[in-house]
Design an enzyme around this catalytic site. Structure first.
Site, PDB file in Angstrom:
ATOM      1  N   ALA A  10       0.827  -1.225   0.000  1.00 23.98           N
ATOM      2  CA  ALA A  10       0.000   0.000   0.000  1.00 23.98           C
ATOM      3  C   ALA A  10       0.859   1.272   0.000  1.00 23.98           C
ATOM      4  CB  ALA A  10      -0.893   0.003   1.239  1.00 23.98           C
ATOM      5  N   ARG A  14       4.856   3.870   2.773  1.00 25.51           N
ATOM      6  CA  ARG A  14       5.975   4.824   2.648  1.00 25.51           C
ATOM      7  C   ARG A  14       6.208   5.593   3.934  1.00 25.51           C
ATOM      8  NH1 ARG A  14       4.123   7.754  -2.821  1.00 25.51           N
ATOM      9  NH2 ARG A  14       2.118   7.233  -1.903  1.00 25.51           N
ATOM     10  N   ARG A  15       5.182   5.730   4.750  1.00 27.11           N
ATOM     11  CA  ARG A  15       5.358   6.406   6.049  1.00 27.11           C
ATOM     12  C   ARG A  15       5.878   5.425   7.103  1.00 27.11           C
ATOM     13  NH1 ARG A  15       5.342  10.471   3.777  1.00 27.11           N
ATOM     14  NH2 ARG A  15       3.566  11.690   3.139  1.00 27.11           N
ATOM     15  N   ARG A  34      -0.251  -9.670  -2.980  1.00 27.82           N
ATOM     16  CA  ARG A  34      -1.025 -10.708  -3.664  1.00 27.82           C
ATOM     17  C   ARG A  34      -0.278 -11.204  -4.898  1.00 27.82           C
ATOM     18  NH1 ARG A  34      -6.014  -7.074  -4.964  1.00 27.82           N
ATOM     19  NH2 ARG A  34      -4.252  -5.668  -5.210  1.00 27.82           N
ATOM     20  N   LEU A  71      -4.122  -2.987   4.398  1.00 31.88           N
ATOM     21  CA  LEU A  71      -5.061  -3.429   3.363  1.00 31.88           C
ATOM     22  C   LEU A  71      -6.249  -2.468   3.297  1.00 31.88           C
ATOM     23  CD1 LEU A  71      -5.102  -7.212   4.327  1.00 31.88           C
ATOM     24  CD2 LEU A  71      -3.987  -6.170   2.332  1.00 31.88           C
ATOM     25  N   LYS A  94      -6.195   2.229  10.411  1.00 25.89           N
ATOM     26  CA  LYS A  94      -7.531   2.694  10.776  1.00 25.89           C
ATOM     27  C   LYS A  94      -8.446   2.637   9.565  1.00 25.89           C
ATOM     28  CE  LYS A  94      -7.834   6.157   8.697  1.00 25.89           C
ATOM     29  NZ  LYS A  94      -7.676   6.524   7.277  1.00 25.89           N
ATOM     30  N   ARG A 162     -10.908   3.938  -1.860  1.00 26.11           N
ATOM     31  CA  ARG A 162     -11.862   4.758  -1.093  1.00 26.11           C
ATOM     32  C   ARG A 162     -13.177   4.992  -1.836  1.00 26.11           C
ATOM     33  NH1 ARG A 162      -6.892   5.610  -0.081  1.00 26.11           N
ATOM     34  NH2 ARG A 162      -6.095   6.183   1.971  1.00 26.11           N
ATOM     35  N   ASP A 174     -12.874   6.734   6.118  1.00 26.95           N
ATOM     36  CA  ASP A 174     -11.486   7.113   5.814  1.00 26.95           C
ATOM     37  C   ASP A 174     -11.063   8.308   6.677  1.00 26.95           C
ATOM     38  OD1 ASP A 174      -9.029   6.956   4.400  1.00 26.95           O
ATOM     39  OD2 ASP A 174      -9.674   8.593   3.112  1.00 26.95           O
TER      40      ASP A 174
END
Ligand SMILES: NC(=O)c1ccc[n+]([C@@H]2O[C@H](COP(=O)([O-])OP(=O)(O)OC[C@H]3O[C@@H](n4cnc5c(N)ncnc54)[C@H](OP(=O)(O)O)[C@@H]3O)[C@@H](O)[C@H]2O)c1
Length: 326
Positions: A10, A14-15, A34, A71, A94, A162, A174
């Site tokens: 995802a 990167r964070r 996957r 995910l 979250k 989203r 979100d």
């Protein structure tokens, strides 16, 4: 030292990657996708030692202690539970789940397996949020009577997860989870909520506006959205003052508190700037290695999911919804 594996490639990773590498007691050892080729290319790009071409393989990798789950929202509960059943500790993005029943199954899985599970609602792990909570509890704004919060941005990626109702899309699940968790963090659990939403053609909310009502008279309101310019707000006001979290949620080095009372304005910080992603990684590490209580325990995640789910029910029904007693 805890060895971390990433479940998916995802964008948010990167964070987390630099945060895991900078954190005390954490090491990044594996990634799963996957798609095997995608996992291998990602591992090369980020210098991650091992790559797995399916998610199960990461969960049974004996050299992984903690799984970071990034995910789409609809898959959080299932993979968090599967990871726990393999004896892995979990940091899950979250919202932790899409229903209270799913959170309850996560709590059961953590207890049965004796593992630590935490929701990666990163800003709540930042010391400024502890400070804000302490100031309000200590009466810095008198009696808190109203809270306001918002998180909107313009979502221009056409195929983003989203936009998909079956993947737990929608602005409230979100970015709306931030203003709602902020309000609850500052003034506690509401009795009743009321929400309105604007739906996309595909059936997710592109804007959500909600009100939270408390038995002690506090009211709070928030909004979230995908079709507005970037805007963040987080504020609690009371009988003697107002506390505002400036640059909230993303917790950049510029984030700080402003306390206004008696015509005066005071800038409040909580020590040197900190990376909220590193804070959450270190909080989970301390919980696993030393038994330190998590700043965001699962009952807080459960209450957030209960509030978000009640807001969606309210928007669908066009009437206020009481948050069920548990
Ligand atoms: N805390 C924060 O600051 C923050 C910020 C952004 C997002 N988030 C959260 O992080 C999670 C991921 O968000 P993101 O924007 O990073 O998502 P993303 O880039 O779309 O990535 C989601 C990943 O999930 C995997 N996946 C599995 N099944 C999928 C499916 N049916 N459709 C699409 N992807 C699927 C894919 O990885 P593979 O193809 O490699 O398997 C994909 O790369 C969300 O829960 C979001 O709420 C948190």
């Amino acid at each position: 030292m805890l060895r971390w594996g990433l479940l998916s490639t995802a964008r948010i990773n990167r964070r987390l990657i630099p945060a895991i590498r900078a954190a005390e007691g954490a090491e990044l050892v594996a990634v799963a996708s996957r798609d095997r080729a995608r996992a291998e290319a990602y591992a090369r790009q980020w210098g991650i030692p091992r790559a797995w071409g399916n998610y199960e393989a990461l969960l049974t990798d004996p050299q992984v202690d903690v799984v970071y789950i990034s995910l789409p929202n609809s898959l959080h509960a299932e993979w968090t539970i599967r990871a726990a059943q393999q004896g892995k500790h979990v940091l899950c993005e979250k919202p932790l789940a899409l229903s209270v029943e799913q959170v309850d199954r996560i709590i059961d899985a953590a207890e049965s397996a004796g593992v630590v599970i935490a929701e990666a609602v990163m800003y709540l792990y930042h010391p400024l949020l502890q400070k804000a909570q302490r100031l309000v509890k200590a009466g810095a704004i008198g009696q808190a009577t109203l809270a306001r919060a918002a998180f909107t941005f313009f979502l221009d990626r056409l195929h983003d997860v989203r936009w998909k109702p079956d993947l737990g899309g929608g602005s409230l699940w979100d970015v709306g989870s931030y203003p709602v968790s902020f309000i609850r963090w500052m003034v506690g659990e509401p009795e009743e909520v009321f929400g309105w939403q604007t739906l996309s053609a595909g059936g997710v909310d592109t804007a959500f506006a909600g009100i939270l009502r408390y038995d002690n008279g506090i009211l709070a309101h928030f909004d979230s959205g995908f079709r507005q310019q970037f805007y963040l707000q987080a504020q609690v006001t009371g009988t003697e003052g107002t506390l505002t979290l400036k640059r909230p949620f993303l917790m950049t080095p510029e984030s700080h508190l402003v306390l206004q009372r008696a015509g005066e304005e005071e800038r409040v910080v909580a020590g040197p700037a900190q990376d909220p992603y590193r804070c959450e990684v270190e909080a989970l590490t301390a919980a696993v290695l030393d038994g330190t209580p998590l700043p965001v325990p699962l009952d807080l995640s459960r209450a957030n999911v209960a509030t978000l789910a009640a807001l969606y029910r309210s928007a669908r029904a066009g009437k206020p919804e009481v948050i069920p007693e548990t």
